[in-house]
Write a protein that holds these residues in place. Structure first.
Motif, PDB file in Angstrom:
ATOM      1  N   SER A  29      -3.548   1.430   9.344  1.00  0.00           N
ATOM      2  CA  SER A  29      -2.751   0.767   8.319  1.00  0.00           C
ATOM      3  C   SER A  29      -1.331   0.542   8.821  1.00  0.00           C
ATOM      4  O   SER A  29      -0.749  -0.515   8.664  1.00  0.00           O
ATOM      5  N   THR A  57       1.819  -0.895   3.842  1.00  0.00           N
ATOM      6  CA  THR A  57       2.797   0.022   3.262  1.00  0.00           C
ATOM      7  C   THR A  57       2.110   1.088   2.417  1.00  0.00           C
ATOM      8  O   THR A  57       2.739   2.052   2.012  1.00  0.00           O
ATOM      9  N   LEU A 103      -2.626  -1.858  -3.021  1.00  0.00           N
ATOM     10  CA  LEU A 103      -3.643  -1.699  -4.064  1.00  0.00           C
ATOM     11  C   LEU A 103      -3.040  -1.144  -5.339  1.00  0.00           C
ATOM     12  O   LEU A 103      -3.537  -1.398  -6.432  1.00  0.00           O
TER      13      LEU A 103
HETATM   14  P1  ADP Z   1      -2.065  -0.725   2.937  1.00  0.00           P
HETATM   15  O1  ADP Z   1      -0.753  -1.320   2.937  1.00  0.00           O
HETATM   16  O2  ADP Z   1      -2.198   0.509   3.756  1.00  0.00           O
HETATM   17  O3  ADP Z   1      -3.062  -1.742   3.242  1.00  0.00           O
HETATM   18  P2  ADP Z   1      -3.182  -0.643   0.261  1.00  0.00           P
HETATM   19  O4  ADP Z   1      -2.706   0.037  -0.980  1.00  0.00           O
HETATM   20  O5  ADP Z   1      -3.317  -2.120   0.215  1.00  0.00           O
HETATM   21  O6  ADP Z   1      -2.220  -0.207   1.403  1.00  0.00           O
HETATM   22  O7  ADP Z   1      -4.578  -0.008   0.659  1.00  0.00           O
HETATM   23  C1  ADP Z   1      -4.695   1.415   0.717  1.00  0.00           C
HETATM   24  C2  ADP Z   1      -5.747   1.819   1.728  1.00  0.00           C
HETATM   25  O8  ADP Z   1      -7.037   1.447   1.260  1.00  0.00           O
HETATM   26  C3  ADP Z   1      -5.613   1.134   3.079  1.00  0.00           C
HETATM   27  O9  ADP Z   1      -4.733   1.824   3.936  1.00  0.00           O
HETATM   28  C4  ADP Z   1      -7.035   1.158   3.601  1.00  0.00           C
HETATM   29  O10 ADP Z   1      -7.289   2.438   4.204  1.00  0.00           O
HETATM   30  C5  ADP Z   1      -7.872   1.080   2.346  1.00  0.00           C
HETATM   31  N1  ADP Z   1      -8.359  -0.300   2.094  1.00  0.00           N
HETATM   32  C6  ADP Z   1      -7.817  -1.232   1.274  1.00  0.00           C
HETATM   33  N2  ADP Z   1      -8.545  -2.367   1.236  1.00  0.00           N
HETATM   34  C7  ADP Z   1      -9.598  -2.154   2.071  1.00  0.00           C
HETATM   35  C8  ADP Z   1     -10.732  -2.939   2.470  1.00  0.00           C
HETATM   36  N3  ADP Z   1     -10.932  -4.179   2.013  1.00  0.00           N
HETATM   37  N4  ADP Z   1     -11.607  -2.358   3.352  1.00  0.00           N
HETATM   38  C9  ADP Z   1     -11.419  -1.106   3.801  1.00  0.00           C
HETATM   39  N5  ADP Z   1     -10.369  -0.309   3.468  1.00  0.00           N
HETATM   40  C10 ADP Z   1      -9.481  -0.825   2.609  1.00  0.00           C
END
Ligand code: ADP
Length: 210
Positions: A160, A166, A170
């Motif tokens: 990530s 960041t 999500l």
């Molecule tokens: P980041 O900025 O790390 O992407 P998010 O809040 O968007 O933060 O996502 C949190 C974590 O969820 C990510 O670091 C990743 O490990 C996991 N993740 C999010 N979307 C996916 C996806 N489509 N496939 C696999 N893992 C995901």
């Protein structure tokens, strides 16, 4: 280490001793990258705080809804082609749908595998609107699924970070869905992929009173 810690660390190194030109350039380069990360982090945090603290403003902007095709065009230019029903309207503010779709689609692209794909679909039922982003990427192990909507929670920290994530994306998606009284659902299997579905309630048509 936070970006600010490294920026300060490298500035100290630059100030404290004689370095050859090449080393100095490397340090500047690192400071530049870390400053970018810091800016991204601050923008995401400001967005989150705005969504949480000024819901009235959002509800006001959501009154007229937003044109999904327009939102998609914008995100598409940023990320990758999608083609929804040009007349489908989401019960949400344009800029909030753009943030939501950007975060879901960039994750679907980032946490993917070579040759992987991303599918986006949207539609409406009698009482709700839905938007679905699916990928056939690395997936999310069951034990992490309940927590990935938390701030700064990341499954693969190194990946990530390397990709510029960041850990807030999500949590922004979830807050936007909740802002409109909706929710986000996740289905995922490691090595197979993930499906994120955002549900937003639609106002029910008024039945005429006799
Ligand atoms: P980041 O900025 O790390 O992407 P998010 O809040 O968007 O933060 O996502 C949190 C974590 O969820 C990510 O670091 C990743 O490990 C996991 N993740 C999010 N979307 C996916 C996806 N489509 N496939 C696999 N893992 C995901």
């Amino acid at each position: 280490k936070t970006p600010l810690t490294s920026i300060r660390g490298y500035l100290e190194l630059l100030k404290s001793s004689q370095r050859d030109e090449e080393t100095r350039q490397q340090f500047y380069e690192i400071i530049d990258i870390e400053a970018d990360r810091l800016m991204h982090l601050i923008t995401d945090m400001l967005e989150l705080s705005e969504i949480e603290n000024r819901p009235a403003l959002d509800r006001q902007e959501a009154a007229e809804g937003c044109n999904l095709a327009e939102v998609s065009q914008e995100v598409m230019a940023q990320l990758q082609p999608i083609a929804p029903d040009p007349n489908l309207r989401a019960p949400a503010a344009h800029r909030r749908m753009r943030q939501l779709l950007t975060n879901l689609m960039s994750n679907a692209i980032l946490y993917n595998k070579p040759g992987g794909a991303v599918w986006v679909s949207a539609g409406r039922a009698r009482d709700h609107f839905f938007l679905r982003v699916r990928d056939n990427g690395i997936g999310i192990p069951e034990e992490h699924q309940a927590r990935i909507f938390e701030r700064f929670y990341r499954v693969y920290k190194e990946r990530s970070r390397a990709l510029g994530g960041t850990g807030l994306g999500l949590s922004i998606v979830k807050h936007i869905a909740q802002l409109y009284g909706g929710s986000v659902q996740l289905e995922s299997r490691p090595d197979e992929g993930s499906v994120f579905t955002v549900y937003l309630p639609l106002p029910l048509p008024q039945t005429p009173v006799a």
